[in-house]
Design a protein around this motif. Structure first.
Motif, mmCIF file in Angstrom:
data_model
loop_
_atom_site.group_PDB
_atom_site.id
_atom_site.type_symbol
_atom_site.label_atom_id
_atom_site.label_comp_id
_atom_site.label_asym_id
_atom_site.label_seq_id
_atom_site.Cartn_x
_atom_site.Cartn_y
_atom_site.Cartn_z
ATOM 1 N N ASN A 94 -29.496 -49.007 -51.524
ATOM 2 C CA ASN A 94 -28.917 -47.719 -51.129
ATOM 3 C C ASN A 94 -29.195 -47.377 -49.679
ATOM 4 O O ASN A 94 -28.347 -46.805 -48.984
ATOM 5 C CB ASN A 94 -29.471 -46.610 -52.025
ATOM 6 C CG ASN A 94 -28.723 -46.490 -53.332
ATOM 7 O OD1 ASN A 94 -27.687 -47.109 -53.522
ATOM 8 N ND2 ASN A 94 -29.249 -45.707 -54.251
ATOM 9 N N LYS A 95 -30.394 -47.710 -49.206
ATOM 10 C CA LYS A 95 -30.774 -47.334 -47.838
ATOM 11 C C LYS A 95 -29.910 -48.019 -46.782
ATOM 12 O O LYS A 95 -29.855 -47.575 -45.632
ATOM 13 C CB LYS A 95 -32.249 -47.660 -47.591
ATOM 14 C CG LYS A 95 -32.592 -49.137 -47.562
ATOM 15 C CD LYS A 95 -34.076 -49.344 -47.322
ATOM 16 C CE LYS A 95 -34.434 -50.830 -47.258
ATOM 17 N NZ LYS A 95 -33.784 -51.510 -46.122
ATOM 18 N N ALA A 143 -24.900 -55.402 -43.404
ATOM 19 C CA ALA A 143 -25.876 -55.301 -44.484
ATOM 20 C C ALA A 143 -25.207 -55.754 -45.774
ATOM 21 O O ALA A 143 -23.987 -55.920 -45.840
ATOM 22 C CB ALA A 143 -26.400 -53.867 -44.623
ATOM 23 N N MET A 144 -26.021 -55.953 -46.783
ATOM 24 C CA MET A 144 -25.506 -56.316 -48.102
ATOM 25 C C MET A 144 -25.072 -55.029 -48.795
ATOM 26 O O MET A 144 -25.879 -54.300 -49.379
ATOM 27 C CB MET A 144 -26.595 -57.027 -48.895
ATOM 28 C CG MET A 144 -26.133 -57.630 -50.198
ATOM 29 S SD MET A 144 -27.508 -58.516 -50.993
ATOM 30 C CE MET A 144 -26.690 -59.149 -52.446
ATOM 31 N N LEU A 145 -23.799 -54.727 -48.729
ATOM 32 C CA LEU A 145 -23.268 -53.455 -49.211
ATOM 33 C C LEU A 145 -22.503 -53.620 -50.529
ATOM 34 O O LEU A 145 -21.719 -52.751 -50.891
ATOM 35 C CB LEU A 145 -22.352 -52.839 -48.151
ATOM 36 C CG LEU A 145 -22.990 -52.670 -46.765
ATOM 37 C CD1 LEU A 145 -21.969 -52.116 -45.783
ATOM 38 C CD2 LEU A 145 -24.215 -51.775 -46.835
ATOM 39 N N TYR A 146 -22.782 -54.677 -51.237
ATOM 40 C CA TYR A 146 -22.008 -55.014 -52.426
ATOM 41 C C TYR A 146 -22.931 -55.391 -53.579
ATOM 42 O O TYR A 146 -24.130 -55.618 -53.405
ATOM 43 C CB TYR A 146 -21.054 -56.179 -52.126
ATOM 44 C CG TYR A 146 -21.751 -57.397 -51.560
ATOM 45 C CD1 TYR A 146 -22.302 -58.373 -52.389
ATOM 46 C CD2 TYR A 146 -21.877 -57.565 -50.185
ATOM 47 C CE1 TYR A 146 -22.951 -59.480 -51.873
ATOM 48 C CE2 TYR A 146 -22.526 -58.674 -49.661
ATOM 49 C CZ TYR A 146 -23.054 -59.626 -50.506
ATOM 50 O OH TYR A 146 -23.712 -60.719 -49.989
ATOM 51 N N ALA A 147 -22.335 -55.455 -54.761
ATOM 52 C CA ALA A 147 -23.057 -55.862 -55.965
ATOM 53 C C ALA A 147 -22.108 -56.638 -56.862
ATOM 54 O O ALA A 147 -20.886 -56.520 -56.753
ATOM 55 C CB ALA A 147 -23.603 -54.646 -56.707
ATOM 56 N N GLU A 148 -22.693 -57.426 -57.760
ATOM 57 C CA GLU A 148 -21.905 -58.167 -58.733
ATOM 58 C C GLU A 148 -22.643 -58.180 -60.065
ATOM 59 O O GLU A 148 -23.867 -58.346 -60.104
ATOM 60 C CB GLU A 148 -21.683 -59.616 -58.276
ATOM 61 C CG GLU A 148 -20.838 -60.429 -59.250
ATOM 62 C CD GLU A 148 -20.792 -61.904 -58.885
ATOM 63 O OE1 GLU A 148 -19.768 -62.536 -59.180
ATOM 64 O OE2 GLU A 148 -21.780 -62.420 -58.322
ATOM 65 N N LYS A 149 -21.878 -57.994 -61.146
ATOM 66 C CA LYS A 149 -22.435 -58.037 -62.497
ATOM 67 C C LYS A 149 -21.547 -58.902 -63.385
ATOM 68 O O LYS A 149 -20.343 -59.043 -63.136
ATOM 69 C CB LYS A 149 -22.495 -56.646 -63.137
ATOM 70 C CG LYS A 149 -23.488 -55.674 -62.522
ATOM 71 C CD LYS A 149 -23.443 -54.358 -63.276
ATOM 72 C CE LYS A 149 -24.418 -53.343 -62.690
ATOM 73 N NZ LYS A 149 -24.367 -52.054 -63.425
#
Length: 225
Positions: free
Chosen positions: A75-76, A83-89
């Motif tokens: 979040n920061k 920056a790493m501004l992503y996610a994967e599930k």
């Protein structure tokens, strides 16, 4: 939920995921002791890993979700240029198993049917206060094409199809005609603060430790790592 049931769900879910040729990252299979002995600081900070939830209702077969977060930003770092501004599930929604109505304040997500049955989403728009608008049409992007539904309309995704959900879209979902393997690609995922549910429910399960954990869940990290 009993830990023994969670362990059973982990084994069943892993087999279902593998049946579609999806291979989990190596840290997924570490024992609790094995994870503790690794350089796990970033896994813990980014809350990567297993997540089996019944939303605190103790009715997993009726209302629940199987998730594994393979990668996630912080979040920061939101708002940074590099920056790493992503996610994967990767997730499993069982046939007729409800993931209850909710939305997010920050996260934009693509929900992808990766295989199995149909993925059914019930959709509403949010009003100016963020509450459910039960009269407004819902506009969503399905594989790059805009689609309009009535309030509370059902969007059914076949394997290979996906929908983009913005924070102003309330959504619930479940599997139809079989269990569904679901992919999620999104902005940074924060399950501690960025889930707004329609009903007063929890995000994580209450666990009865009737046996040792097969693998730690992300909700175990604060007490076990």
């Amino acid at each position: 939920m009993k830990r023994s049931r969670i362990n059973e769900i982990l084994r069943e879910g892993d087999a279902f995921i593998r049946s579609f040729g999806y291979v989990m990252p190596p840290f997924a299979y570490l024992s609790p002791e094995g994870l503790k002995s690794t350089e796990h600081d970033q896994i813990k900070a980014r809350r990567m890993g297993w997540d089996i939830t019944d939303y605190g209702a103790e009715k997993f077969d009726e209302m629940g979700l199987f998730l594994f977060t393979t990668r996630n930003g912080l979040n920061k770092d939101l708002g940074q240029k590099s920056a790493m501004l992503y996610a994967e599930k990767i997730m499993i929604s069982r046939e007729k198993q409800l993931s209850p109505m909710h939305r997010h304040d920050v996260k934009v997500e693509d929900i992808i049917n990766r295989g199995g049955g149909k993925l059914v989403l019930e959709l509403f728009s949010a009003d100016s206060d963020g509450n459910i608008d039960r009269s407004a049409d819902v506009n969503v992007m399905v594989d790059g094409m805009m689609r309009k539904l009535d309030a509370g309309g059902l969007l059914k995704l076949d394997p290979g199809e996906s929908v983009t959900l913005f924070p102003n879209t309330w959504h619930a979902f479940w599997g139809e005609d079989g269990d569904v393997l679901i992919g999620e690609v999104s902005t940074v995922n924060d399950d501690l603060t960025d889930n707004i549910f329609e009903q007063p429910i929890g995000r994580f399960s209450n666990i009865d430790e009737d046996e040792a954990p097969l693998h730690l869940l992300v909700s175990d990290y604060d007490t076990h790592l």
